[in-house]
Design a protein around this motif. Structure first.
Motif, mmCIF file in Angstrom:
data_model
loop_
_atom_site.group_PDB
_atom_site.id
_atom_site.type_symbol
_atom_site.label_atom_id
_atom_site.label_comp_id
_atom_site.label_asym_id
_atom_site.label_seq_id
_atom_site.Cartn_x
_atom_site.Cartn_y
_atom_site.Cartn_z
ATOM 1 N N ILE A 46 39.782 27.116 46.612
ATOM 2 C CA ILE A 46 39.990 26.720 45.211
ATOM 3 C C ILE A 46 38.643 26.637 44.492
ATOM 4 N N ASP A 47 37.669 25.984 45.135
ATOM 5 C CA ASP A 47 36.345 25.851 44.532
ATOM 6 C C ASP A 47 35.716 27.213 44.273
ATOM 7 N N ARG A 48 35.854 28.127 45.224
ATOM 8 C CA ARG A 48 35.237 29.448 45.078
ATOM 9 C C ARG A 48 35.878 30.236 43.944
ATOM 10 N N ILE A 49 37.182 30.155 43.828
ATOM 11 C CA ILE A 49 37.849 30.849 42.724
ATOM 12 C C ILE A 49 37.387 30.287 41.387
ATOM 13 N N GLN A 50 37.253 28.980 41.305
ATOM 14 C CA GLN A 50 36.782 28.371 40.058
ATOM 15 C C GLN A 50 35.358 28.813 39.733
ATOM 16 N N GLU A 51 34.504 28.870 40.756
ATOM 17 C CA GLU A 51 33.124 29.328 40.538
ATOM 18 C C GLU A 51 33.103 30.751 40.020
ATOM 19 N N LEU A 52 33.893 31.622 40.640
ATOM 20 C CA LEU A 52 33.912 33.029 40.241
ATOM 21 C C LEU A 52 34.567 33.214 38.885
ATOM 22 N N ALA A 53 35.600 32.432 38.611
ATOM 23 C CA ALA A 53 36.275 32.529 37.312
ATOM 24 C C ALA A 53 35.305 32.205 36.179
ATOM 25 N N ALA A 54 34.392 31.279 36.437
ATOM 26 C CA ALA A 54 33.442 30.865 35.401
ATOM 27 C C ALA A 54 32.447 31.965 35.043
ATOM 28 N N THR A 55 32.365 33.011 35.857
ATOM 29 C CA THR A 55 31.433 34.107 35.562
ATOM 30 C C THR A 55 32.069 35.186 34.683
ATOM 31 N N HIS A 56 33.325 35.003 34.298
ATOM 32 C CA HIS A 56 34.037 35.980 33.465
ATOM 33 C C HIS A 56 34.490 35.339 32.171
ATOM 34 N N PRO A 57 34.695 36.145 31.134
ATOM 35 C CA PRO A 57 35.313 35.589 29.924
ATOM 36 C C PRO A 57 36.650 34.967 30.286
ATOM 37 N N GLY A 58 36.894 33.785 29.808
ATOM 38 C CA GLY A 58 38.101 33.077 30.226
ATOM 39 C C GLY A 58 39.050 32.785 29.086
ATOM 40 N N PRO A 59 40.136 32.117 29.430
ATOM 41 C CA PRO A 59 40.525 31.719 30.781
ATOM 42 C C PRO A 59 41.172 32.870 31.549
ATOM 43 N N GLY A 88 43.283 26.157 38.254
ATOM 44 C CA GLY A 88 43.356 26.135 36.793
ATOM 45 C C GLY A 88 43.687 27.479 36.177
ATOM 46 N N ILE A 89 44.367 28.340 36.931
ATOM 47 C CA ILE A 89 44.733 29.676 36.449
ATOM 48 C C ILE A 89 46.244 29.736 36.267
ATOM 49 N N GLU A 90 46.686 30.021 35.051
ATOM 50 C CA GLU A 90 48.121 30.161 34.802
ATOM 51 C C GLU A 90 48.650 31.426 35.464
ATOM 52 N N MET A 91 49.835 31.335 36.043
ATOM 53 C CA MET A 91 50.470 32.485 36.687
ATOM 54 C C MET A 91 51.834 32.721 36.047
ATOM 55 N N ARG A 92 52.158 33.989 35.813
ATOM 56 C CA ARG A 92 53.474 34.365 35.315
ATOM 57 C C ARG A 92 54.035 35.479 36.186
ATOM 58 N N ILE A 93 55.338 35.429 36.397
ATOM 59 C CA ILE A 93 56.036 36.349 37.299
ATOM 60 C C ILE A 93 56.923 37.270 36.481
ATOM 61 N N PHE A 94 56.837 38.572 36.800
ATOM 62 C CA PHE A 94 57.602 39.589 36.088
ATOM 63 C C PHE A 94 58.414 40.397 37.096
ATOM 64 N N ARG A 95 59.719 40.462 36.881
ATOM 65 C CA ARG A 95 60.532 41.399 37.659
ATOM 66 C C ARG A 95 60.310 42.788 37.069
ATOM 67 N N GLY A 96 59.817 43.718 37.896
ATOM 68 C CA GLY A 96 59.524 45.047 37.391
ATOM 69 C C GLY A 96 60.733 45.754 36.809
ATOM 70 N N SER A 97 61.910 45.454 37.329
ATOM 71 C CA SER A 97 63.128 46.066 36.805
ATOM 72 C C SER A 97 63.439 45.597 35.392
ATOM 73 N N GLU A 98 62.906 44.440 34.999
ATOM 74 C CA GLU A 98 63.130 43.892 33.662
ATOM 75 C C GLU A 98 61.913 44.097 32.765
ATOM 76 N N HIS A 99 60.766 44.355 33.374
ATOM 77 C CA HIS A 99 59.518 44.555 32.625
ATOM 78 C C HIS A 99 58.852 45.841 33.120
ATOM 79 N N PRO A 100 59.389 46.992 32.758
ATOM 80 C CA PRO A 100 58.890 48.263 33.309
ATOM 81 C C PRO A 100 57.449 48.575 32.937
ATOM 82 N N GLU A 101 56.924 47.965 31.868
ATOM 83 C CA GLU A 101 55.549 48.273 31.459
ATOM 84 C C GLU A 101 54.538 47.847 32.529
ATOM 85 N N ILE A 102 54.763 46.682 33.118
ATOM 86 C CA ILE A 102 53.813 46.220 34.128
ATOM 87 C C ILE A 102 54.049 46.959 35.446
ATOM 88 N N LYS A 103 55.293 47.251 35.754
ATOM 89 C CA LYS A 103 55.601 48.029 36.959
ATOM 90 C C LYS A 103 54.956 49.409 36.887
#
Length: 203
Positions: A46-59, A88-103
């Motif tokens: 968790i700490d490492r992800i937070q450290e690395l996340a801080a090196t990119h435009p966020g969130p 501290g990273i929001e996650m969203r789940i997409f069914r590819g059959s319902e959201h073909p753009e991301i699939k």
């Protein structure tokens, strides 16, 4: 159909939170629920992800392209939800059959396995792509299937053989329980490690 090129807030908002997903899941709902209390990411990850996340435009934001029938997703859903929420990273789940753009984004690049997990920076650029399962689990699955030839034989015959068709659901659920035990015993850490390695390569 146009593939998703960059992530924006409007598209992200169409996805489901893990709790929303579990409440609506057509397959493996109780399986995922049972794993949720067991999913405890390592504090150092968790700490490492937070450290690395801080090196990119966020969130940073996380998306998952999947389907309810996917056993690899069912095994990793609880852990990924815990890992990202703890970092501290929001996650969203997409069914590819319902959201073909991301699939289509993944299939265009030749990634036709699921789940497909991506981390995006605050400007909508994809930083990390993680597909299906950790390499260590993929190797273990291959070994397990080689040691249980009846598993693949039943899978191959389930559409044409009535006995195989009846036997397959329990056989696959037993295999999922076996996989879940691998993750609980330490393979979730491999999922986290590979995601962290992906972030480290984009520093």
């Amino acid at each position: 159909m146009k593939a998703l090129e960059q992530l924006n807030e409007e598209y992200f908002s169409r996805g489901l939170t893990l709790d929303e997903y579990v409440s609506q899941a057509r397959n493996y709902r109780s399986f995922v629920k049972d794993l949720m209390p067991k999913a405890a990411p390592r504090p150092e990850d968790i700490d490492r992800i937070q450290e690395l996340a801080a090196t990119h435009p966020g969130p940073l934001k996380a998306t998952v392209n999947t389907e309810d029938w996917c056993g690899d997703w069912a095994c990793n859903a609880a852990y990924l939800g815990a890992l990202f929420s703890s970092a501290g990273i929001e996650m969203r789940i997409f069914r590819g059959s319902e959201h073909p753009e991301i699939k289509e984004r993944y299939e265009r690049d030749g990634d036709d396995h699921i789940p497909a997990v991506s981390l995006w920076d605050g400007e909508g650029r994809e930083l990390v792509r993680w597909i299906e399962a950790p390499e260590a689990v993929s190797r273990r699955k291959d070994s397990w299937k080689a040691e249980h030839p009846e598993f693949m034989k039943t899978y191959q015959n389930k559409e044409s053989d009535e006995q195989a068709k009846k036997a397959w659901p329990k056989m696959y659920r037993d295999f999922m329980n076996e996989m879940a035990s691998w993750y609980v015993e330490g393979m979730w850490n491999e999922t986290g490690r590979e995601i962290i390695e992906g972030l480290e390569s984009h520093r």
